[in-house]
Scaffold this motif. Structure first.
Motif: not given
Length: 86
Positions: A64-86
Motif C-alpha cells: 500500500e505504501e509503495l503504491f501510494d508513493y508510485f501514484h504520486v510520482i506518476d501523477h507528477c510525471v504525467a502532467k509534463d511528460l507528453f510535452t517533452k516527447l517528440k
C-alpha cells in the motif's frame, strides 16, 4: 596473387561519439521524487520496510505504501511528460 573477398554486406563505419540520450520520463521521475509529498511517502514506505524486515514472521507487506508513493510520482510525471516527447 591473392584475390579480394567480396562481401554481400556493405561496410559500415562507426560514427563519431553521439551524445547520450536522456529518457525524459526518468528525468521527470527523479525531479518528482524530490517533491515534499513524494519524500513523505517514501519515508513512510521506508519505515514500513524497516519494520517488516525487523520481524521474522509477519504477514505485513508494504504494498500500500509503495503504491501510494508510485501514484504520486506518476501523477507528477504525467502532467509534463507528453510535452517533452517528440
Amino acid at each position: 596473387m591473392s584475390e579480394k573477398k567480396m562481401s554481400v554486406f556493405p561496410a559500415v563505419k562507426a560514427q563519431e561519439e553521439e551524445e547520450e540520450l536522456i529518457d525524459p520520463q526518468q528525468a521527470l521521475r527523479d525531479k518528482c521524487a524530490e517533491g515534499e509529498k513524494a519524500m513523505k511517502l517514501h519515508e513512510k514506505f521506508q519505515a514500513c520496510t524497516d519494520r517488516v524486515n525487523s520481524r521474522k514472521k509477519t504477514a505485513e507487506t508494504c504494498s500500500e505504501e509503495l503504491f501510494d508513493y508510485f501514484h504520486v510520482i506518476d501523477h507528477c510525471v504525467a502532467k509534463d511528460l507528453f510535452t517533452k516527447l517528440k
